[in-house]
Design a protein around this motif. Structure first.
Motif, PDB file in Angstrom:
ATOM      1  N   TRP A  27     -71.544   0.062 -77.473  1.00 20.18           N
ATOM      2  CA  TRP A  27     -71.008  -0.661 -78.636  1.00 20.18           C
ATOM      3  C   TRP A  27     -69.919  -1.656 -78.228  1.00 20.18           C
ATOM      4  O   TRP A  27     -70.056  -2.864 -78.422  1.00 20.18           O
ATOM      5  CB  TRP A  27     -70.469   0.348 -79.658  1.00 20.18           C
ATOM      6  CG  TRP A  27     -69.576  -0.250 -80.707  1.00 20.18           C
ATOM      7  CD1 TRP A  27     -69.583  -1.536 -81.171  1.00 20.18           C
ATOM      8  CD2 TRP A  27     -68.534   0.420 -81.429  1.00 20.18           C
ATOM      9  NE1 TRP A  27     -68.607  -1.716 -82.138  1.00 20.18           N
ATOM     10  CE2 TRP A  27     -67.955  -0.538 -82.306  1.00 20.18           C
ATOM     11  CE3 TRP A  27     -68.037   1.719 -81.412  1.00 20.18           C
ATOM     12  CZ2 TRP A  27     -66.898  -0.213 -83.159  1.00 20.18           C
ATOM     13  CZ3 TRP A  27     -66.990   2.045 -82.269  1.00 20.18           C
ATOM     14  CH2 TRP A  27     -66.435   1.092 -83.138  1.00 20.18           C
ATOM     15  N   ALA A  65     -78.726  -0.034 -78.352  1.00 21.40           N
ATOM     16  CA  ALA A  65     -78.223  -0.526 -79.636  1.00 21.40           C
ATOM     17  C   ALA A  65     -77.500   0.624 -80.330  1.00 21.40           C
ATOM     18  O   ALA A  65     -77.858   1.789 -80.153  1.00 21.40           O
ATOM     19  CB  ALA A  65     -79.353  -1.053 -80.520  1.00 21.40           C
ATOM     20  N   ASN A  67     -74.913   1.913 -83.941  1.00 20.56           N
ATOM     21  CA  ASN A  67     -74.339   1.703 -85.267  1.00 20.56           C
ATOM     22  C   ASN A  67     -73.763   3.037 -85.734  1.00 20.56           C
ATOM     23  O   ASN A  67     -74.058   4.087 -85.156  1.00 20.56           O
ATOM     24  CB  ASN A  67     -75.375   1.183 -86.273  1.00 20.56           C
ATOM     25  CG  ASN A  67     -74.841   0.012 -87.079  1.00 20.56           C
ATOM     26  OD1 ASN A  67     -73.671  -0.003 -87.447  1.00 20.56           O
ATOM     27  ND2 ASN A  67     -75.683  -0.968 -87.345  1.00 20.56           N
ATOM     28  N   SER A  91     -74.186  -2.914 -82.567  1.00 24.45           N
ATOM     29  CA  SER A  91     -74.332  -3.693 -81.339  1.00 24.45           C
ATOM     30  C   SER A  91     -75.774  -3.634 -80.868  1.00 24.45           C
ATOM     31  O   SER A  91     -76.532  -2.733 -81.238  1.00 24.45           O
ATOM     32  CB  SER A  91     -73.407  -3.160 -80.239  1.00 24.45           C
ATOM     33  OG  SER A  91     -73.914  -1.951 -79.693  1.00 24.45           O
ATOM     34  N   CYS A  92     -76.120  -4.601 -80.050  1.00 20.20           N
ATOM     35  CA  CYS A  92     -77.450  -4.627 -79.440  1.00 20.20           C
ATOM     36  C   CYS A  92     -77.327  -5.302 -78.085  1.00 20.20           C
ATOM     37  O   CYS A  92     -76.613  -6.309 -77.936  1.00 20.20           O
ATOM     38  CB  CYS A  92     -78.424  -5.404 -80.333  1.00 20.20           C
ATOM     39  SG  CYS A  92     -80.107  -5.480 -79.685  1.00 20.20           S
ATOM     40  N   HIS A  93     -77.994  -4.759 -77.089  1.00 20.82           N
ATOM     41  CA  HIS A  93     -77.946  -5.369 -75.762  1.00 20.82           C
ATOM     42  C   HIS A  93     -78.484  -6.802 -75.848  1.00 20.82           C
ATOM     43  O   HIS A  93     -79.487  -7.061 -76.524  1.00 20.82           O
ATOM     44  CB  HIS A  93     -78.777  -4.551 -74.774  1.00 20.82           C
ATOM     45  CG  HIS A  93     -78.523  -4.930 -73.346  1.00 20.82           C
ATOM     46  ND1 HIS A  93     -79.137  -6.007 -72.743  1.00 20.82           N
ATOM     47  CD2 HIS A  93     -77.694  -4.395 -72.405  1.00 20.82           C
ATOM     48  CE1 HIS A  93     -78.718  -6.108 -71.499  1.00 20.82           C
ATOM     49  NE2 HIS A  93     -77.833  -5.137 -71.267  1.00 20.82           N
ATOM     50  N   THR A  97     -82.081  -8.726 -78.336  1.00 19.65           N
ATOM     51  CA  THR A  97     -81.840  -9.260 -79.676  1.00 19.65           C
ATOM     52  C   THR A  97     -83.127  -9.838 -80.259  1.00 19.65           C
ATOM     53  O   THR A  97     -84.085 -10.139 -79.545  1.00 19.65           O
ATOM     54  CB  THR A  97     -80.756 -10.350 -79.634  1.00 19.65           C
ATOM     55  OG1 THR A  97     -81.168 -11.383 -78.722  1.00 19.65           O
ATOM     56  CG2 THR A  97     -79.426  -9.774 -79.163  1.00 19.65           C
ATOM     57  N   LEU A 101     -83.940  -4.306 -83.929  1.00 19.32           N
ATOM     58  CA  LEU A 101     -83.238  -3.044 -83.690  1.00 19.32           C
ATOM     59  C   LEU A 101     -82.082  -2.853 -84.676  1.00 19.32           C
ATOM     60  O   LEU A 101     -81.880  -1.749 -85.195  1.00 19.32           O
ATOM     61  CB  LEU A 101     -82.717  -2.982 -82.258  1.00 19.32           C
ATOM     62  CG  LEU A 101     -83.763  -3.169 -81.139  1.00 19.32           C
ATOM     63  CD1 LEU A 101     -83.122  -2.914 -79.780  1.00 19.32           C
ATOM     64  CD2 LEU A 101     -84.958  -2.252 -81.350  1.00 19.32           C
ATOM     65  N   MET A 102     -81.303  -3.905 -84.925  1.00 18.40           N
ATOM     66  CA  MET A 102     -80.192  -3.779 -85.861  1.00 18.40           C
ATOM     67  C   MET A 102     -80.689  -3.563 -87.284  1.00 18.40           C
ATOM     68  O   MET A 102     -80.061  -2.847 -88.069  1.00 18.40           O
ATOM     69  CB  MET A 102     -79.296  -5.020 -85.800  1.00 18.40           C
ATOM     70  CG  MET A 102     -78.547  -5.170 -84.486  1.00 18.40           C
ATOM     71  SD  MET A 102     -77.603  -3.695 -84.047  1.00 18.40           S
ATOM     72  CE  MET A 102     -76.498  -3.595 -85.432  1.00 18.40           C
TER      73      MET A 102
END
Length: 421
Positions: A27, A65, A67, A91-93, A97, A101-102
């Motif tokens: 994160w 990723a 949250n 967050s996401c690597h 993106t 994933l988010m």
């Protein structure tokens, strides 16, 4: 329909204790500040952002990723609180993106909020365009302030003359801050009541600014100083040393916490800050947009302000929220709300009188029509419905209905949140 994970990924809700630091590094590393082996910092986050609330998406190489959502109480106009899902830790690597994933993690946070009976979700957003898609709207605003104390000073009639703060530190600073914040938050719509362990940071190493920087409370500087006025106020700050070419002191004082239960205490704390020797500028990362400071200064042109969006709200239970807050004028409106995820979808009748309101589902023709992100933005009265109507974000059968909302919704004090979670 809920989004699904692409092939090759899995998701866990509730991070194992032994992998919590990996989750935290994933994160905070996305924002350039992984805590790594800093045990004090990891311990602070473990208390404030517990592993059992964390969500992680993983592939064969580990977590990619993150949250989470936290249990918090949210202060509405009038001082009532409602349970809120404080969404953070997204967050996401960077290599993954735009894969959805988010979307998967946020969908889970919203469903979890509804399952747990939360009235709304909230968060501070890193990028403006992203969160409107998920139903969030900017509901609180703040000013980032730089004060040139060489060119302005406080007026002689600023309250608090003769009241001098005393030096506090460690556990005492922690307890004073917690008590003052509780009093201050009760009168400030938009504030979020943190857990007691949030104030542990004031008992941590005063020489290390890294945690405050990660929490978006201040920038770098020297040792932290804390000054308190009884149980009525506390200010914490760091001083960044600087000297002119002529070897004259030009230090920058960076305010971290500014907590005051009343105007006399606030005036006394400002008097203290303005009196500190060798300071060229005072910087405050967050100050309410209606703060009296600019009117307490002899020349407010030397108080430079930059307005910024603060807390974004995503409504889950519209009737509960509109019934729980107070209203500044009598009136009745029918609202049509669109919500792609379904939580706030519907038509509602709001009736306000003598400061209180009631709201229930209805079938009448709406006076105002908007999506859920627009209603989140105007819920507290800190974002103008009239401005949003002019932009097309709110549709009104009659322009007077928009003005009526603003008249009813604008609280005595501007909505504000003084810390991120």
């Amino acid at each position: 329909m809920s989004p699904t994970l692409p092939a090759g990924f899995g998701m866990v809700e509730g991070v194992p204790e032994e992998r919590y630091q990996e989750w935290l590094d994933c994160w905070l590393g996305a924002f350039g500040s992984p805590p790594g082996a800093d045990e004090a910092m990891v311990g602070f986050y473990r208390r404030t952002h517990p592993p059992e609330r964390a969500i992680a998406i993983y592939d064969d190489g580990g977590y990619v990723a993150t949250n989470t959502s936290l249990h918090r109480d949210f202060v509405l106009p009038g001082g009532a609180t409602v349970p809120m899902a404080a969404c953070t830790g997204g967050s996401c690597h960077p290599t993954l993106t735009r894969r959805g994933l988010m979307s998967v993690t946020l969908d889970r946070l919203h469903r979890r909020a509804a399952e747990e009976g939360k009235a709304l979700c909230a968060g501070g957003v890193s990028e403006w365009p992203i969160y409107r898609r998920f139903g969030y709207g900017p509901a609180t605003w703040y000013d980032s302030v730089e004060i040139d104390v060489r060119r302005t000073r406080l007026r002689d009639d600023v309250p608090g003359e003769g009241v001098r703060p005393r030096r506090v530190e460690g556990a005492e600073a922690r307890e004073v801050a917690r008590r003052v914040y509780t009093r201050q938050a009760a009168t400030t719509p938009g504030e979020v009541v943190p857990p007691d362990c949030f104030w542990d940071r004031l008992a941590m190493d005063p020489g290390s600014p890294e945690l405050e920087m990660m929490l978006a409370l201040s920038g770098p500087g020297g040792p932290r100083h804390c000054a308190a006025i009884g149980d009525r106020g506390l200010v914490s700050y760091r001083i960044m040393p600087d000297w002119t070419d002529e070897q004259a002191p030009n230090n920058v004082l960076q305010v971290i916490d500014f907590l005051a239960a009343d105007d006399e205490t606030a005036g006394a704390l400002w008097r203290h800050l303005f009196s500190i020797d060798m300071i060229g500028e005072i910087h405050v990362w967050r100050l309410p947009v209606d703060d009296p400071l600019r009117w307490w200064a002899v020349d407010a042109r030397w108080i430079r302000t930059r307005p910024k969006d603060g807390m974004w709200l995503r409504l889950i239970d519209v009737p509960r929220l509109l019934s729980a807050r107070t209203w500044s004028a009598d009136g009745a409106l029918t609202l049509r709300v669109h919500d792609d995820q379904g939580y706030a979808e519907g038509t509602y009748r709001l009736e306000a009188g003598a400061g209180t309101g009631s709201c229930a589902r209805d079938t009448a023709t709406p006076d105002l029509e908007m999506d859920v992100s627009a209603l989140g933005a105007i819920l507290l009265g800190g974002t103008s419905a009239a401005g949003m109507a002019r932009s097309g974000r709110i549709q009104a059968k009659d322009p007077r209905h928009v003005r009526l909302w603003d008249t009813m919704a604008t609280p005595e004090r501007a909505p504000f949140i003084s810390y991120w979670f």
